[in-house]
Design an enzyme around this catalytic site. Structure first.
Site, short mmCIF file in Angstrom:
data_model
loop_
_atom_site.label_atom_id
_atom_site.label_comp_id
_atom_site.label_asym_id
_atom_site.label_seq_id
_atom_site.Cartn_x
_atom_site.Cartn_y
_atom_site.Cartn_z
N ASP A 6 71.38 23.68 -5.30
CA ASP A 6 72.50 24.56 -5.57
C ASP A 6 71.94 25.85 -6.20
O ASP A 6 70.83 25.85 -6.74
CB ASP A 6 73.47 23.86 -6.53
CG ASP A 6 74.70 24.68 -6.82
OD1 ASP A 6 75.18 25.39 -5.93
OD2 ASP A 6 75.18 24.62 -7.97
N ASP A 8 74.20 28.67 -8.07
CA ASP A 8 74.88 28.99 -9.32
C ASP A 8 74.73 27.85 -10.32
O ASP A 8 75.17 26.73 -10.05
CB ASP A 8 76.37 29.27 -9.08
CG ASP A 8 76.60 30.54 -8.26
OD1 ASP A 8 75.99 31.56 -8.59
OD2 ASP A 8 77.39 30.50 -7.30
#
Length: 261
Positions: A6, A8
């Site tokens: 991922d 963020d």
């Protein structure tokens, strides 16, 4: 093996990189691992995401995967789409041959699908166009349903919050493309094809990254550099491993690999 990271809360928080993330990616790539950068943020074009990663010393090597790319798999060439989304999602929709129109620019001709993704110029006019199109029979497609995302100044509304406004006004049930849903799973599996081993999803959100890992059948490593902190544990689904950040996660993996041969 493949690693799905991922962005963020794992690689960066808003405009700031998570300390050690660039080194962690370099260590994985030098070890011959396939690294994918899997984000539900469809707002920015892939080239912009690659540029931002490069600014942190990370070579994405064609590994950026967005929810806009997953959403584009759900439309067909010639489909007329009202794009309540950012330039990244529009780019992916146009890449597959969809005709993308914006609120107020498409005349009175009906659209087939309303696509809602993250965009920071969300406004009442665009919301009205999307609501009226869905009430007129258009399909509702969301890039993802994350209601928030971590930024340098705290939590900000995500695409899920924008999508919720359309759902509230129409009662429609949206089709969802990004993590943890099927279209993104299929996209990531395709990109990881040919790599052996026990694949890993590294994320900071149990509801998105944890569920995505379980849907993929991959290991889930939770990092505490984003949404979830130590005081929030335990979480559901339960992660396979928990680390302070990506560098700690990768360091633990490489140490274990060296120990076990």
């Amino acid at each position: 093996m493949a690693w799905a990271l991922d962005l963020d809360g794992v690689v960066w928080r808003g405009t700031e990189g998570v300390p050690g993330a660039g080194e962690a990616v370099r260590l994985l790539q030098e070890a011959g691992e396939r690294v994918l950068f899997v984000t539900n943020n469809s707002g920015r074009p892939v080239s912009d995401t690659e540029e931002k990663l490069a600014g942190l010393g990370i070579d994405a090597l064609g590994g950026v995967v967005t929810s806009g790319m997953a959403a584009a798999r759900l439309v067909v060439p010639g489909e007329r789409v009202l794009g309540m989304c950012g330039p990244g999602c529009r780019e992916e929709l146009e890449r597959v041959g969809a005709e993308v129109v914006r609120a107020g620019s498409g005349g009175d001709e009906a659209v087939d699908t309303v696509v809602v993704g993250f965009h920071d110029d969300f406004d009442y006019r665009g919301l009205t166009a999307g609501v009226q199109a869905v009430l007129g029979g258009a399909r509702l497609l969301g890039t993802n349903d994350d209601v928030t995302f971590p930024a340098h100044d705290g939590l900000r509304p995500g695409a899920g919050s924008l999508l919720a406004a359309v759902v509230a006004a129409t009662g429609a049930t949206p089709e969802l493309a990004g993590k943890p849903y099927g279209p993104m799973c299929e996209l990531v599996r395709d990109l990881a094809a040919g790599t052996g081993g026990d694949h890993v999803m590294v994320g900071d959100r149990p509801d998105t990254d944890g569920r995505f890992a379980r849907a993929l059948g991959w290991r889930w490593s939770l990092v505490l550099s984003g949404l979830i902190g130590q005081d929030d544990l335990p979480v559901d689904p339960e992660p396979d491993t928990v680390h302070d950040d990506l560098l700690a996660c990768v360091g633990a993996y490489l140490s274990d690999r060296e120990r076990t041969g």
